[in-house]
Design a protein around this motif. Sequence first.
Motif, PDB file in Angstrom:
ATOM      1  N   LEU A   9      55.868  41.078  39.638  1.00 45.39           N
ATOM      2  CA  LEU A   9      54.787  40.598  40.761  1.00 45.39           C
ATOM      3  C   LEU A   9      54.600  39.023  40.496  1.00 45.39           C
ATOM      4  O   LEU A   9      54.694  38.171  41.417  1.00 45.39           O
ATOM      5  CB  LEU A   9      53.368  41.159  40.581  1.00 45.39           C
ATOM      6  CG  LEU A   9      52.394  40.527  41.439  1.00 45.39           C
ATOM      7  CD1 LEU A   9      52.660  40.926  42.944  1.00 45.39           C
ATOM      8  CD2 LEU A   9      51.140  41.069  41.218  1.00 45.39           C
ATOM      9  N   LYS A  10      54.533  38.703  39.226  1.00 45.21           N
ATOM     10  CA  LYS A  10      54.723  37.187  38.895  1.00 45.21           C
ATOM     11  C   LYS A  10      55.898  36.476  39.544  1.00 45.21           C
ATOM     12  O   LYS A  10      55.718  35.290  40.183  1.00 45.21           O
ATOM     13  CB  LYS A  10      54.617  36.726  37.693  1.00 45.21           C
ATOM     14  CG  LYS A  10      53.078  37.275  36.825  1.00 45.21           C
ATOM     15  CD  LYS A  10      52.814  36.590  35.564  1.00 45.21           C
ATOM     16  CE  LYS A  10      51.816  37.332  34.898  1.00 45.21           C
ATOM     17  NZ  LYS A  10      51.983  38.365  34.016  1.00 45.21           N
ATOM     18  N   VAL A  11      57.237  36.887  39.282  1.00 48.32           N
ATOM     19  CA  VAL A  11      58.314  36.616  39.691  1.00 48.32           C
ATOM     20  C   VAL A  11      58.084  36.372  41.291  1.00 48.32           C
ATOM     21  O   VAL A  11      58.399  35.336  41.915  1.00 48.32           O
ATOM     22  CB  VAL A  11      59.435  37.435  39.469  1.00 48.32           C
ATOM     23  CG1 VAL A  11      60.794  37.018  40.038  1.00 48.32           C
ATOM     24  CG2 VAL A  11      59.734  37.301  37.900  1.00 48.32           C
ATOM     25  N   GLN A  36      55.473  36.013  43.223  1.00 47.20           N
ATOM     26  CA  GLN A  36      54.826  35.039  43.590  1.00 47.20           C
ATOM     27  C   GLN A  36      55.423  33.798  43.358  1.00 47.20           C
ATOM     28  O   GLN A  36      55.056  32.808  44.315  1.00 47.20           O
ATOM     29  CB  GLN A  36      53.190  35.207  42.967  1.00 47.20           C
ATOM     30  CG  GLN A  36      52.620  36.416  43.278  1.00 47.20           C
ATOM     31  CD  GLN A  36      51.250  36.623  42.083  1.00 47.20           C
ATOM     32  OE1 GLN A  36      51.504  36.190  40.881  1.00 47.20           O
ATOM     33  NE2 GLN A  36      50.374  37.151  42.693  1.00 47.20           N
ATOM     34  N   ARG A  37      56.180  33.604  42.235  1.00 51.52           N
ATOM     35  CA  ARG A  37      56.875  32.438  42.226  1.00 51.52           C
ATOM     36  C   ARG A  37      57.907  31.933  43.521  1.00 51.52           C
ATOM     37  O   ARG A  37      57.802  30.886  43.909  1.00 51.52           O
ATOM     38  CB  ARG A  37      57.658  32.362  41.050  1.00 51.52           C
ATOM     39  CG  ARG A  37      57.000  31.410  40.007  1.00 51.52           C
ATOM     40  CD  ARG A  37      57.957  31.273  38.822  1.00 51.52           C
ATOM     41  NE  ARG A  37      59.104  30.478  38.978  1.00 51.52           N
ATOM     42  CZ  ARG A  37      59.776  29.956  37.999  1.00 51.52           C
ATOM     43  NH1 ARG A  37      59.980  30.551  36.930  1.00 51.52           N
ATOM     44  NH2 ARG A  37      60.899  28.915  38.242  1.00 51.52           N
ATOM     45  N   THR A  96      49.019  45.829  32.333  1.00 53.78           N
ATOM     46  CA  THR A  96      49.185  44.165  32.410  1.00 53.78           C
ATOM     47  C   THR A  96      50.085  43.608  32.151  1.00 53.78           C
ATOM     48  O   THR A  96      50.747  42.621  32.373  1.00 53.78           O
ATOM     49  CB  THR A  96      47.968  43.661  31.583  1.00 53.78           C
ATOM     50  OG1 THR A  96      48.025  44.389  30.347  1.00 53.78           O
ATOM     51  CG2 THR A  96      46.709  44.219  32.301  1.00 53.78           C
ATOM     52  N   GLU A  97      51.059  44.107  31.115  1.00 54.06           N
ATOM     53  CA  GLU A  97      52.391  43.460  30.671  1.00 54.06           C
ATOM     54  C   GLU A  97      53.681  44.269  31.057  1.00 54.06           C
ATOM     55  O   GLU A  97      54.609  43.939  30.344  1.00 54.06           O
ATOM     56  CB  GLU A  97      52.495  43.226  29.225  1.00 54.06           C
ATOM     57  CG  GLU A  97      51.103  42.142  28.945  1.00 54.06           C
ATOM     58  CD  GLU A  97      51.230  41.940  27.317  1.00 54.06           C
ATOM     59  OE1 GLU A  97      52.213  42.376  26.782  1.00 54.06           O
ATOM     60  OE2 GLU A  97      50.124  41.578  26.885  1.00 54.06           O
ATOM     61  N   GLU A 133      48.509  43.275  46.011  1.00 51.82           N
ATOM     62  CA  GLU A 133      48.967  41.714  46.130  1.00 51.82           C
ATOM     63  C   GLU A 133      50.065  41.355  46.684  1.00 51.82           C
ATOM     64  O   GLU A 133      50.164  40.256  47.470  1.00 51.82           O
ATOM     65  CB  GLU A 133      49.188  41.212  44.266  1.00 51.82           C
ATOM     66  CG  GLU A 133      47.824  41.512  43.384  1.00 51.82           C
ATOM     67  CD  GLU A 133      46.813  40.550  44.226  1.00 51.82           C
ATOM     68  OE1 GLU A 133      47.319  39.269  44.432  1.00 51.82           O
ATOM     69  OE2 GLU A 133      45.601  41.172  44.003  1.00 51.82           O
ATOM     70  N   ALA A 165      53.948  44.145  36.714  1.00 51.60           N
ATOM     71  CA  ALA A 165      53.023  43.039  36.712  1.00 51.60           C
ATOM     72  C   ALA A 165      53.944  41.903  36.335  1.00 51.60           C
ATOM     73  O   ALA A 165      53.732  40.751  37.148  1.00 51.60           O
ATOM     74  CB  ALA A 165      52.034  42.914  35.268  1.00 51.60           C
ATOM     75  N   THR A 166      54.974  41.845  35.608  1.00 51.95           N
ATOM     76  CA  THR A 166      56.147  40.685  35.706  1.00 51.95           C
ATOM     77  C   THR A 166      56.778  40.424  36.853  1.00 51.95           C
ATOM     78  O   THR A 166      56.595  39.286  37.312  1.00 51.95           O
ATOM     79  CB  THR A 166      56.959  41.123  34.602  1.00 51.95           C
ATOM     80  OG1 THR A 166      56.571  41.785  33.372  1.00 51.95           O
ATOM     81  CG2 THR A 166      58.080  39.689  33.793  1.00 51.95           C
TER      82      THR A 166
END
Lengths: 177, 356
Positions: B334-336, B338-339, B326-327, B216, B331-332
Motif C-alpha cells: 500500500l505504501k508503494v 501511494q508512492r 501493520t507490517e 485506502e 501494508a508495505t
Amino acid sequence: MFFHIVLERNMQLHPRHFGRDLRDKLVSKLMKDVEGTCSGRHGFIVAITGIESVGKGLIRDGTGFVTFPVKYQCVVFRPFKGEIVEAVVTMVNKMGFFAEAGPVQIFVSNHLIPDDMEFQSGDVPNYTTSDGSVKIQKESEVRLKIIGTRVDATEIFCIGTIKDDFLGVISDPGANP
Amino acid sequence: MSLAADSPVHSSSSDDFAAILDAELDKISDASADTGEVSEEEQDSDHGEESDSNLDLKRVKRRKVELCEGITDPLSSTSQGEPAQTSGVLSLEKEACLHPGAYGGLCVKCGQEMDEESGVAFGYIHKNLRLANDEIARLRDKDLKNLLLHKKLYLVLDLDHTLLNSARLPDITAEEGYLHGQRDSLPDTLKSSLFRLDRMQMMTKLRPFVHNFLKEASNLFEMYIYTMGERPYALEMAKLLDPGDIYFNSKVIAQGDCTERHQKGLDVVLGQESAVLILDDTEGVWGKHKENLILMERYHFFASNCQHFGFNTKSLSQLKSDESETEGALATVLKVLQRVHSLFYDPVSFPSGAQG
C-alpha cells in the motif's frame, strides 16, 4: 407487446399421477413447465389463462408415460422493432445502461443516449445532464424505443434508444411523489 | 412523381454548386422540404415559374444547371430517401453505422444483426456484450480524462495468494481441524477473515489488512479483480472482500474472460494501459504487461497450499499464527502504491529521491 393466443403442447405424464385428479395434475404440470419460458416464435409466455381442450392420451411404447396434446390460452410478450416500451433501469455503466421491460432485457448504448448526458461513476453510477436536471440511475423508469431484436432459441435480445423525441426518463427513484 | 430535379446524382457533376445548395438547404427545416417538394412538382410542369421563396428559387437554379448539361430524364426515379436527401441535415444519418459494439449479436447503435467474433467480448460486464476495437479505444480515452480529473489510476488485483488464500475442504489437514470449529471458539483475528463456503466446498482466509488496504486504495485507484479462477468463485470472493459491492461492481474478471489461454491481458480492462498498475503474485501470466506489474509476496495460510508449492515448513494455520497486519505484505505494498500515485500526480512536491 402483449398477445393473447392459443398454443398447443404435448404433455407427458407419469403413470403415478393417473387417478381422479389426472386433469388437474396435467394442468399444473403444464403451468410449471411453460410459464416463464421463452420461445423464439411467440416470445415470453407470461401466464396461462385457460385450457381450451385436452386431447386423448396416447400411451408411449416401452415406457408407461402417456402423452396428452393440450391446447391452452396464454398471454405472451414479444418485443418488436420500432416498439416503444417503458422499462426499469437495472445496471448503468460507461457503455450504456441495461433496462428491463418485464421479462426482456434491453440494452441502450451510450451512442443512443442524448449527447448532453454524461456518465458519472461512483457509488451510484448514473447518466446526468450538465445542469443535473435529468438523471438516469438504477431503478429509474425510462421510456425507450426498441431498434433491434434478435431471437435465440430461448432468449430475446433487444437494443434500444432514448435519443428520439419524447423518450427518456419518466420517473426518478429518489424523487418525491 | 419526378424528384429528379433534386437528385444528388444529377447535381454531382457540378460539385461546388451542389455543395453551396446543400449548405443553404441545411438551414431549412424538414417541414419546408416537404412543401418544397410540392412546389417543385408545380415547377416541373410550369417551366420557369418564379416564386418568392428561396427554396423554389434554388430549385429553378438547379434545373437550369441540368438543362445546360443536357441531362434530361425527369422520369428517372431515385431512392425513396430522396426528399430526405435534399436537405443536408438528414443525409448525414444515412452514413454507414460503424457498429461500435454488439449485444446478443445486434449492433448497439443501429440494431442490425452482426456476425460474432469481431472486437473483444466483455462478458464480465454483461453476458453477450462485445465491443469493437475502435469503441474500446474511444471509451478508454474518455475514461482516462475522467480519471485524471479525479486524480486516480487503475489497479488490477489478483485474488489467490495476493489478497486471500483458499483451500478445498477435503484438503484441510487434521492439525487445521480447529478451523472447522464454531465461530466463537476461533481466535479474534480469524473470526472476521476466515470464511467457509459450503456450496463450493472451500475455506477462504483473507489476508490481514485487506479491508484497510482496499479502503485506502479505492481513494487513489479504480480497482479491478482479475483472477484465473472460475467466474462463480471470483464472484463469491468479491462478495467477501467487498460486501457493499462498491469497489468491484462489474469489475470482476475471471478465467473465462481471458482472450488468451493461461495468460492475463489488459485488453479486457477498460482503461488506458499506461495508467494501470497490476498486483499479482505470479509473473508468468502477465507476459505482455510485465512493466505494469508489481510482484507480491505469496500468502500461504493453509497447509495444502504449502505442500503444493513445495515448502516443507509448517503453514501459518498449523502454527496458529498469521502475517502481521501493520507490517505485512499488504501494508508495505500500500505504501508503494501511494508512492507511485503521488509520483504520478505530484512529481514536483516529491523529494528528489524519486528521480531514477
